[in-house]
Design a protein around this motif. Structure first.
Motif, PDB file in Angstrom:
ATOM      1  N   LEU A  69       0.804  -1.206   0.000  1.00 19.87           N
ATOM      2  CA  LEU A  69       0.000   0.000   0.000  1.00 19.87           C
ATOM      3  C   LEU A  69       0.847   1.271   0.000  1.00 19.87           C
ATOM      4  O   LEU A  69       0.599   2.205  -0.783  1.00 19.87           O
ATOM      5  N   VAL A  70       1.843   1.328   0.852  1.00 14.50           N
ATOM      6  CA  VAL A  70       2.594   2.577   1.055  1.00 14.50           C
ATOM      7  C   VAL A  70       3.306   3.045  -0.219  1.00 14.50           C
ATOM      8  O   VAL A  70       3.236   4.241  -0.568  1.00 14.50           O
ATOM      9  N   PRO A  71       4.019   2.182  -0.975  1.00 14.63           N
ATOM     10  CA  PRO A  71       4.675   2.668  -2.198  1.00 14.63           C
ATOM     11  C   PRO A  71       3.697   3.300  -3.188  1.00 14.63           C
ATOM     12  O   PRO A  71       4.025   4.303  -3.834  1.00 14.63           O
ATOM     13  N   HIS A 131       2.888   6.799  -2.014  1.00 15.13           N
ATOM     14  CA  HIS A 131       4.009   7.698  -2.300  1.00 15.13           C
ATOM     15  C   HIS A 131       4.033   8.095  -3.777  1.00 15.13           C
ATOM     16  O   HIS A 131       4.230   9.277  -4.108  1.00 15.13           O
ATOM     17  N   GLU A 132       3.874   7.118  -4.669  1.00 12.33           N
ATOM     18  CA  GLU A 132       3.914   7.415  -6.097  1.00 12.33           C
ATOM     19  C   GLU A 132       2.793   8.372  -6.490  1.00 12.33           C
ATOM     20  O   GLU A 132       3.009   9.332  -7.250  1.00 12.33           O
ATOM     21  N   PHE A 163       1.018  14.042  -7.814  1.00 13.84           N
ATOM     22  CA  PHE A 163       0.052  15.097  -7.498  1.00 13.84           C
ATOM     23  C   PHE A 163       0.766  16.340  -6.953  1.00 13.84           C
ATOM     24  O   PHE A 163       0.394  17.474  -7.277  1.00 13.84           O
ATOM     25  N   GLU A 164       1.811  16.128  -6.164  1.00 15.51           N
ATOM     26  CA  GLU A 164       2.542  17.257  -5.557  1.00 15.51           C
ATOM     27  C   GLU A 164       3.244  18.078  -6.627  1.00 15.51           C
ATOM     28  O   GLU A 164       3.400  19.303  -6.485  1.00 15.51           O
ATOM     29  N   ALA A 165       3.652  17.436  -7.707  1.00 12.39           N
ATOM     30  CA  ALA A 165       4.325  18.170  -8.787  1.00 12.39           C
ATOM     31  C   ALA A 165       3.401  19.177  -9.447  1.00 12.39           C
ATOM     32  O   ALA A 165       3.848  20.207  -9.967  1.00 12.39           O
ATOM     33  N   GLN A 184       1.927  16.502   4.149  1.00  8.30           N
ATOM     34  CA  GLN A 184       2.559  15.780   5.248  1.00  8.30           C
ATOM     35  C   GLN A 184       2.091  14.326   5.201  1.00  8.30           C
ATOM     36  O   GLN A 184       0.897  14.039   5.280  1.00  8.30           O
ATOM     37  N   LEU A 185       3.060  13.414   5.088  1.00 10.49           N
ATOM     38  CA  LEU A 185       2.745  11.993   4.936  1.00 10.49           C
ATOM     39  C   LEU A 185       3.145  11.234   6.200  1.00 10.49           C
ATOM     40  O   LEU A 185       4.297  11.307   6.638  1.00 10.49           O
ATOM     41  N   LYS A 186       2.195  10.505   6.802  1.00 15.23           N
ATOM     42  CA  LYS A 186       2.442   9.724   8.013  1.00 15.23           C
ATOM     43  C   LYS A 186       1.961   8.294   7.769  1.00 15.23           C
ATOM     44  O   LYS A 186       0.795   7.965   7.973  1.00 15.23           O
ATOM     45  N   THR A 187       2.882   7.447   7.322  1.00 13.54           N
ATOM     46  CA  THR A 187       2.500   6.066   6.970  1.00 13.54           C
ATOM     47  C   THR A 187       3.374   5.027   7.670  1.00 13.54           C
ATOM     48  O   THR A 187       3.477   3.892   7.211  1.00 13.54           O
ATOM     49  N   GLU A 188       4.014   5.410   8.787  1.00 12.21           N
ATOM     50  CA  GLU A 188       4.923   4.484   9.455  1.00 12.21           C
ATOM     51  C   GLU A 188       4.220   3.212   9.941  1.00 12.21           C
ATOM     52  O   GLU A 188       4.798   2.111   9.903  1.00 12.21           O
TER      53      GLU A 188
END
Length: 472
Positions: free
Chosen positions: A323-325, A328-329, A334-336, A344-348
């Protein structure tokens, strides 16, 4: 005649069919049982009569064998007193000589003319009738030292016949009573069973006349018919919601399409009047028309996407993926496009989570939610994406700090074309289909999508999806 009766039976209401069927079944069972019982009892009583007359014959034979084994046959008449004592009511005892002549006759309420004297060499036991009387006759040869003849013992079965007739009438009356009782009880049971069906029929008729708001009243018997009524109510609830959504869909789609069509019509009219000779008017009208066409194209594309999502089958789900990768992709792309925002990404806590979902579908869901967060966050441009691992699910939360959603609008945000504050919806691009598409996609994967929002503080969108069993 039989065909007419069958046609009439087929036309009867179900209530009467059930009642008549129950009555016929109970009558057949009762009649069969009573008839069999009557035959068994009658045969048993006849065997008892035969046994009794055989016992009496044996006693008489023993008496004569013991008393007259050395005496002359003419002295047999002295036995009258013994025979009168042992003979029963409605019986006859007769001693017949070797030539068939009666030597001694003793009767008790029995006409001796009913039985013809007869000399035999072998015992015979049979029953016969004389006029209306039923008689059981037993003849047996007797032989002493100086006498050879026949003993005749006859019994009028009047009591036996009376008891048999009484028993038959009792069973017939009981059968008639059983028919009436079974008919009334069958009718009562059928009426009780038909109550939910009648209520369902009445409700369907009311739905036909008054619309989809009618429902079957509370039927809480707990049986299958009550479940059917409850299922009908649930179906009508879904139909009512569906029709309401379709009505809203048609109204909103008409509203959304009417504006670009009106703009196109206006610019084409402008071109027709002045655009042929005025390059500036031509350029402006062409640009505006192209913009509206692109907008209609996007609207049609989103409608097609929503249709495909709603008809998606779970068999299309791919194998479990990390799920996490994928998050991120999607966020990187989208951020570009929105570099002015802070993500802010919190996926630990979900680093090792696998879920069974198409990567394209998950990306589409995330892009729709992130796009909404960006659109409605004009001042505070912070957006938080957080992942939480639950017992059997994973939860992805996208939280913005934008204008929020009024509490009254929250129940409708997943409806097609629904947009908060329609008076200002032209200021922000969109068709109101994005959240409907995302919500339907999540539901297709047995997930749940919820929204919490406080006006002027921000909105939090939660996407809950089941974790793949392979990691349990």
């Amino acid at each position: 005649m039989m065909e007419r009766l069958l046609r009439y039976m087929r036309q009867l209401p179900i209530k009467w069919k059930l009642a008549l069927g129950a009555t016929a079944l109970i009558f057949l069972l009762f009649a069969t049982y009573n008839f069999a019982q009557y035959l068994v009892l009658k045969q048993w009583m006849m065997n008892q009569e035969r046994d009794n007359i055989q016992v009496s014959m044996a006693q008489i034979q023993d008496y004569f064998q013991e008393k007259y084994h050395t005496e002359d046959a003419l002295q047999i008449t002295e036995s009258r007193a013994y025979l009168e004592k042992m003979i029963g009511k409605n019986q006859l005892v007769r001693i017949v000589g070797k030539e068939g002549e009666p030597l001694l006759t003793v009767t008790n309420h029995f006409d001796e003319n009913w039985v013809t004297p007869k000399s035999i060499t072998e015992p015979e036991l049979f029953d016969t009738t004389h006029n209306e009387d039923h008689i059981l006759i037993y003849r047996s040869p007797i032989q002493t030292a100086n006498f050879a003849g026949t003993i005749e013992l006859a019994s009028n079965l009047e009591t036996f016949d009376l008891f048999s007739e009484t028993l038959l009438w009792v069973m017939l009356i009981g059968g008639v009573l059983a028919i009436f009782i079974s008919a009334f009880s069958g009718l009562a049971i059928a009426r009780q069973l038909m109550h939910p069906i009648r209520a369902l029929t009445s409700t369907i008729r009311s739905v036909k006349e008054k619309g989809l708001t009618e429902r079957v009243g509370n039927i809480q018997n707990g049986d299958e018919l009550s479940s059917l009524a409850q299922l009908f109510n649930e179906l009508m609830n879904q139909l009512e919601i569906s029709f309401r959504q379709q009505k809203q869909f048609v109204e909103d789609a008409s509203h959304e399409l009417r504006t670009p069509i009106t703009i196109l019509e206006g610019h084409l009219s402008l071109l027709n009047r002045w655009g042929k000779s005025n390059p500036e008017v031509l350029e402006e009208s062409l640009q505006a028309s192209l913009q509206e066409i692109r907008r209609m194209k996007g609207l049609v594309q989103e409608l097609l996407t929503l249709t495909r999502v709603e008809s998606q089958l779970l068999t299309e789900i791919s194998k479990p993926i990390p799920l996490v990768p994928l998050i991120h992709e999607t966020l990187d792309r989208f951020e570009a496009l929105h570099s002015e925002f802070e993500f802010q990404l919190k996926t630990e806590s979900i680093e090792d989570v696998l879920i069974s979902i198409s990567p394209l579908h998950l990306e589409q869901i995330l892009l729709i939610v992130l796009d909404n967060a960006v659109k409605y966050s004009a001042n505070d441009k912070r957006i938080v994406i957080e992942g939480l691992r639950l017992k059997t699910d994973v939860q992805i939360i996208v939280r913005d700090h934008g204008i929020g959603i009024p509490e009254a609008d929250l129940p409708y945000v997943f409806d097609r074309f629904y947009r908060v504050d329609k008076a200002r919806n032209r200021e922000i691009a969109g068709t109101g289909l994005g959240l409907s598409i995302a919500n339907q996609s999540v539901r297709n994967y047995s997930g749940e999508m919820t929204i919490e929002s406080v006006e002027n503080e921000g909105t939090s969108v939660s996407i809950k999806l089941p974790i793949s069993p392979s990691v349990h």
